[in-house]
Write a protein that holds these residues in place. Structure first.
Motif, mmCIF file in Angstrom:
data_model
loop_
_atom_site.group_PDB
_atom_site.id
_atom_site.type_symbol
_atom_site.label_atom_id
_atom_site.label_comp_id
_atom_site.label_asym_id
_atom_site.label_seq_id
_atom_site.Cartn_x
_atom_site.Cartn_y
_atom_site.Cartn_z
ATOM 1 N N ALA A 176 5.950 -0.797 14.904
ATOM 2 C CA ALA A 176 5.250 -1.543 13.855
ATOM 3 C C ALA A 176 4.021 -0.767 13.383
ATOM 4 C CB ALA A 176 4.857 -2.908 14.396
ATOM 5 N N LYS A 177 3.315 -0.255 14.393
ATOM 6 C CA LYS A 177 2.112 0.529 14.078
ATOM 7 C C LYS A 177 2.454 1.711 13.184
ATOM 8 C CE LYS A 177 -1.400 0.081 17.653
ATOM 9 N NZ LYS A 177 -1.722 0.601 18.990
ATOM 10 N N GLN A 178 3.528 2.383 13.677
ATOM 11 C CA GLN A 178 3.946 3.578 12.939
ATOM 12 C C GLN A 178 4.270 3.218 11.488
ATOM 13 O OE1 GLN A 178 7.107 5.347 15.117
ATOM 14 N NE2 GLN A 178 5.846 7.064 15.798
ATOM 15 N N GLN A 179 5.072 2.123 11.431
ATOM 16 C CA GLN A 179 5.492 1.697 10.111
ATOM 17 C C GLN A 179 4.275 1.324 9.253
ATOM 18 O OE1 GLN A 179 8.505 -1.216 10.656
ATOM 19 N NE2 GLN A 179 10.045 0.074 9.676
ATOM 20 N N ALA A 180 3.362 0.579 9.938
ATOM 21 C CA ALA A 180 2.160 0.147 9.202
ATOM 22 C C ALA A 180 1.377 1.350 8.687
ATOM 23 C CB ALA A 180 1.316 -0.709 10.132
ATOM 24 N N THR A 181 1.250 2.335 9.588
ATOM 25 C CA THR A 181 0.510 3.556 9.211
ATOM 26 C C THR A 181 1.185 4.213 8.002
ATOM 27 O OG1 THR A 181 0.377 3.820 11.603
ATOM 28 C CG2 THR A 181 -0.663 5.519 10.245
ATOM 29 N N LEU A 182 2.537 4.339 8.178
ATOM 30 C CA LEU A 182 3.291 4.990 7.102
ATOM 31 C C LEU A 182 3.092 4.234 5.795
ATOM 32 C CD1 LEU A 182 6.658 6.035 8.751
ATOM 33 C CD2 LEU A 182 4.890 7.542 7.836
ATOM 34 N N GLU A 183 3.229 2.897 5.911
ATOM 35 C CA GLU A 183 3.090 2.036 4.724
ATOM 36 C C GLU A 183 1.711 2.231 4.084
ATOM 37 O OE1 GLU A 183 4.964 -1.055 2.345
ATOM 38 O OE2 GLU A 183 5.645 0.472 3.769
ATOM 39 N N GLY A 184 0.718 2.204 4.999
ATOM 40 C CA GLY A 184 -0.661 2.373 4.528
ATOM 41 C C GLY A 184 -0.824 3.689 3.773
ATOM 42 N N GLN A 185 -0.271 4.704 4.475
ATOM 43 C CA GLN A 185 -0.370 6.040 3.882
ATOM 44 C C GLN A 185 0.289 6.048 2.500
ATOM 45 O OE1 GLN A 185 1.171 8.596 6.884
ATOM 46 N NE2 GLN A 185 -0.846 9.187 7.620
ATOM 47 N N ARG A 186 1.514 5.391 2.532
ATOM 48 C CA ARG A 186 2.246 5.366 1.270
ATOM 49 C C ARG A 186 1.424 4.636 0.205
ATOM 50 N NH1 ARG A 186 5.811 2.264 -1.360
ATOM 51 N NH2 ARG A 186 5.432 0.587 0.120
ATOM 52 N N LEU A 187 0.853 3.507 0.642
ATOM 53 C CA LEU A 187 0.060 2.697 -0.300
ATOM 54 C C LEU A 187 -1.118 3.510 -0.850
ATOM 55 C CD1 LEU A 187 -0.022 -0.861 1.281
ATOM 56 C CD2 LEU A 187 0.896 -0.206 -0.953
ATOM 57 N N VAL A 188 -1.788 4.155 0.098
ATOM 58 C CA VAL A 188 -2.948 4.969 -0.297
ATOM 59 C C VAL A 188 -2.522 6.025 -1.321
ATOM 60 C CG1 VAL A 188 -4.600 6.668 0.540
ATOM 61 C CG2 VAL A 188 -4.232 4.532 1.812
ATOM 62 N N GLU A 241 0.087 5.999 -3.187
ATOM 63 C CA GLU A 241 0.443 5.363 -4.449
ATOM 64 C C GLU A 241 -0.817 5.010 -5.241
ATOM 65 O OE1 GLU A 241 3.193 1.612 -5.041
ATOM 66 O OE2 GLU A 241 4.204 3.180 -3.823
ATOM 67 N N SER A 242 -1.777 4.403 -4.511
ATOM 68 C CA SER A 242 -3.031 4.010 -5.164
ATOM 69 C C SER A 242 -3.688 5.229 -5.781
ATOM 70 C CB SER A 242 -3.989 3.403 -4.142
ATOM 71 O OG SER A 242 -3.335 2.437 -3.411
ATOM 72 N N LYS A 243 -3.711 6.263 -4.968
ATOM 73 C CA LYS A 243 -4.331 7.501 -5.446
ATOM 74 C C LYS A 243 -3.659 7.957 -6.730
ATOM 75 C CE LYS A 243 -6.325 9.879 -1.459
ATOM 76 N NZ LYS A 243 -5.966 10.788 -0.374
ATOM 77 N N LYS A 244 -2.278 7.947 -6.633
ATOM 78 C CA LYS A 244 -1.504 8.378 -7.797
ATOM 79 C C LYS A 244 -1.854 7.518 -9.000
ATOM 80 C CE LYS A 244 2.851 10.340 -6.243
ATOM 81 N NZ LYS A 244 4.147 9.895 -5.762
ATOM 82 N N ARG A 245 -1.892 6.223 -8.715
ATOM 83 C CA ARG A 245 -2.152 5.282 -9.784
ATOM 84 C C ARG A 245 -3.528 5.492 -10.365
ATOM 85 N NH1 ARG A 245 0.227 -0.419 -8.841
ATOM 86 N NH2 ARG A 245 0.230 -1.177 -11.008
ATOM 87 N N ILE A 246 -4.470 5.623 -9.462
ATOM 88 C CA ILE A 246 -5.846 5.866 -9.897
ATOM 89 C C ILE A 246 -5.889 7.112 -10.788
ATOM 90 C CG2 ILE A 246 -8.138 6.613 -9.083
ATOM 91 C CD1 ILE A 246 -7.592 4.701 -6.652
ATOM 92 N N GLN A 247 -5.181 8.135 -10.267
ATOM 93 C CA GLN A 247 -5.134 9.395 -11.027
ATOM 94 C C GLN A 247 -4.583 9.144 -12.427
ATOM 95 O OE1 GLN A 247 -6.381 11.990 -9.373
ATOM 96 N NE2 GLN A 247 -6.288 13.321 -11.178
ATOM 97 N N GLN A 248 -3.459 8.374 -12.399
ATOM 98 C CA GLN A 248 -2.824 8.072 -13.683
ATOM 99 C C GLN A 248 -3.791 7.315 -14.584
ATOM 100 O OE1 GLN A 248 0.747 5.976 -12.753
ATOM 101 N NE2 GLN A 248 1.970 7.860 -12.539
ATOM 102 N N GLU A 249 -4.405 6.253 -13.962
ATOM 103 C CA GLU A 249 -5.343 5.441 -14.762
ATOM 104 C C GLU A 249 -6.458 6.300 -15.276
ATOM 105 O OE1 GLU A 249 -5.385 1.983 -15.389
ATOM 106 O OE2 GLU A 249 -3.292 2.059 -14.601
ATOM 107 N N LYS A 250 -6.926 7.138 -14.383
ATOM 108 C CA LYS A 250 -8.029 8.041 -14.749
ATOM 109 C C LYS A 250 -7.609 8.929 -15.915
ATOM 110 C CE LYS A 250 -10.210 11.682 -12.482
ATOM 111 N NZ LYS A 250 -10.332 12.383 -11.193
ATOM 112 N N MET A 251 -6.382 9.476 -15.728
ATOM 113 C CA MET A 251 -5.895 10.369 -16.778
ATOM 114 C C MET A 251 -5.773 9.620 -18.094
ATOM 115 S SD MET A 251 -5.769 13.226 -15.396
ATOM 116 C CE MET A 251 -4.827 14.334 -16.458
ATOM 117 N N ALA A 252 -5.246 8.338 -17.935
ATOM 118 C CA ALA A 252 -5.092 7.524 -19.150
ATOM 119 C C ALA A 252 -6.441 7.230 -19.765
ATOM 120 C CB ALA A 252 -4.378 6.218 -18.758
#
Lengths: 166, 400
Positions: free
Chosen positions: A94-106, A108-119
């Motif tokens: 669960a921890k592993q998954q949570a970490t992975l998920e978190g990482q993925r979320l981060v 994604e957020s980063k990507k999104r932020i980047q996109q928003e920023k770019m936009a």
């Protein structure tokens, strides 16, 4: 000497009577009594034997019970152990998954932020371009109408631009 | 186990030894003295020895008590086999109604009783209880003519004693004890059927330990595991017969008080049964032991067969000893108690005060003796049974 000279009649009656007594007791009394005694003694002996057997069986049962209990305990321990490892595994996963998920979320957020920023940057660039164009338009228009007002206009325009930017 | 037997035997022998010694001592002291302190002088002189013997031996009537001049006694049937016919009459015929003297009974040639009127009856023969001589106390033919002449009872010795099947005091006591025994044991035997598998109760629990004792400690240990069962009924019967009669003999009043096991005829018959059973159950080894005793030097058997003679004597002395031991022990016990009682009257004849004084001591000793006799009753029954069992055991012993 009559004390030690036996009377004939008494010998006769004693022989007869004692023989009858022997016959009756042999035939009816002693077999019944001795038989009854024997029966009861056998019964008691049997009962004792049975009790002994029962005790032994009980002992066996008890040891069986103990073995069962021991086994049950072992089983329980095993199950508990298994459960523990399982729990740990699950937690770990669960921890592993949570970490992975978190990482993925981060990510994604980063990507999104980047996109928003770019936009936003693009939008801003466009805005700035539009603004610059409109400023240039107005500037050109004013330049064309009055020189006096040139300076005031310039200030006003810059102020507007400032306001807009802010 | 054997040690225990020996111990009990020793106790029994010691007690019997004491009993015999003291009985002799007491009868020595019993000289003739005048008896009753309240009665007049015509009362017969008190003879302790006579009184004791009369109480100990068999009798043709059951004497209960003397009340002044009245003798209270139960007459018993006299049965005499005479010349192919049975003469039967009550023992009261031997006592004169008026004088209370002992009188003969007269018969005619057909065996019918003739009333004696003192005037020379034409009697063919007469019977009387002898008052002295070697046949004292027995019924004998007497000389009719001599009695007519001098009222003297003289025994006719030629024909010997008549065949006397009289139901004497001891015969009545014997039947009473047998009925009592059967009554008790039938009820005990019944309770073994009705109370199957239950704990003993009442009379059953009284006799059961004795039965088990006779079976296990007498029969089984003396005869051996293999053969004992066959002999248990006989041993039980003699044990209880002797024990019951010993106890009944201690009861001073009717129906007890007959000295049955202290009568040599009774003990003789008991010993005879043991002897017969021993002889018939003896195996080859027993006879070989007698004829050719092993482990003895040859010169004791040949040319003079010393050992065989001793052994053959032993075959007969064993039951003889059984007979005498029981008879002597029980009789001696009775004699001692009666001796103590006699002392009261002997001293009472000297002075009433001495009589009363001695009575306290005498009664105390008599009670003590009775308690001791209670023990002797059991021990003697035990000893007789044990020795019988040992003889059976010896007769059945296998060759080693």
């Amino acid at each position: 000497m009559e004390l030690v000279s036996p009377g004939f009649g008494l010998i006769f009656w004693m022989l007869v009577s004692f023989s009858i007594l022997l016959f009756i007791t042999f035939k009816f009394i002693w077999p019944a009594i001795l038989g009854g005694l024997k029966e009861r003694e056998d019964e008691i002996a049997n009962s004792l034997e049975e009790a002994k057997k029962a005790r032994e069986e009980m002992k066996n049962l008890q040891s069986d019970n103990q073995a069962l209990i021991k086994e049950a305990k072992n089983q329980r321990d095993e199950i508990l152990k298994e459960a523990k490892t399982l729990k740990e595994d699950i937690l770990k996963e669960a921890k592993q998954q949570a970490t992975l998920e978190g990482q993925r979320l981060v990510e994604e957020s980063k990507k999104r932020i980047q996109q928003e920023k770019m936009a936003a940057i693009t939008e801003l660039k466009n805005e700035v371009a539009d603004l610059s164009i409109s400023i240039a338009e107005k500037l050109i228009k004013t330049e064309l109408s009055a020189d006096t007002k040139k300076k005031d206009l310039m200030d006003k325009l810059i102020k507007d631009a400032d306001k807009q930017l802010n | 186990m054997i040690l225990k037997h020996i111990k009990l035997l020793l106790i029994a022998l010691t007690i019997s030894g004491f009993a015999l010694k003291s009985s002799v001592a007491h009868t020595d002291h019993t000289h003739e003295h005048n008896e009753n302190i309240h009665e007049v002088a015509d009362e017969e002189a008190f003879d302790a020895g006579k009184m004791i013997i009369e109480h100990v031996v068999d009798s043709y009537e059951w004497h209960i008590l003397n009340w002044g001049h009245t003798h209270v006694s139960v007459p018993l049937p006299i049965l005499i086999w005479h010349d192919g016919q049975l003469l039967s009459f009550m023992s009261s015929a031997f006592v004169d109604h008026d004088t209370h003297h002992k009188v003969p009974v007269f018969f005619d040639a057909n065996g019918a009783m003739i009333h004696y009127d003192g005037h020379g009856p034409n009697a063919a023969f007469a019977l009387a209880i002898l008052q002295d001589g070697s046949h004292k106390g027995k019924i004998a033919y007497i000389d009719v003519n001599k009695y007519m002449a001098s009222h003297e009872i003289v025994e006719i010795t030629e024909g010997g004693l008549p065949w006397d099947f009289s139901i004497t005091k001891n015969v009545v006591a014997l039947w009473f004890s047998i009925i009592l025994m059967l009554w008790i044991f039938v009820s005990v035997a019944k309770s073994y059927k009705t109370r199957k598998g239950m704990a003993p109760k009442g009379m059953q629990s009284v006799v059961e330990p004795l039965i088990v004792f006779v079976r296990d400690d007498i029969a089984k240990s003396s005869i051996g595991e293999k053969n004992y069962q066959k002999y248990v009924p006989y041993l039980l019967t003699i044990f209880f017969f002797i024990f019951f009669n010993n106890l009944l003999g201690l009861i001073p009043i009717i129906p007890g008080g007959a000295n049955l096991t202290g009568n040599i005829a009774v003990t003789g018959v008991l010993a005879l049964f043991t002897f017969v059973i021993t002889t018939f159950s003896a195996n080859k080894n027993y006879w070989v032991h007698i004829v050719n005793t092993p482990g003895v030097p040859w010169w004791l058997k040949f040319p003079i067969p010393l050992m065989p003679i001793v052994e053959i004597m032993g075959v007969f002395t064993k039951p003889f000893v059984l007979m005498v031991r029981l008879f002597a022990n029980i009789t001696a016990g009775h004699i001692i108690v009666l001796g103590f009682m006699s002392l009261i009257f002997i001293f009472g004849a000297m002075s009433p005060v001495a009589g009363y004084g001695v009575s306290i001591v005498s009664v105390a000793f008599a009670i003590f003796m009775s308690v001791l006799e209670f023990l002797v009753a059991l021990i003697q029954a035990y000893v007789f049974t044990l020795l019988s069992a040992l003889y059976f055991g010896a007769a059945l012993e296998e060759h080693h």
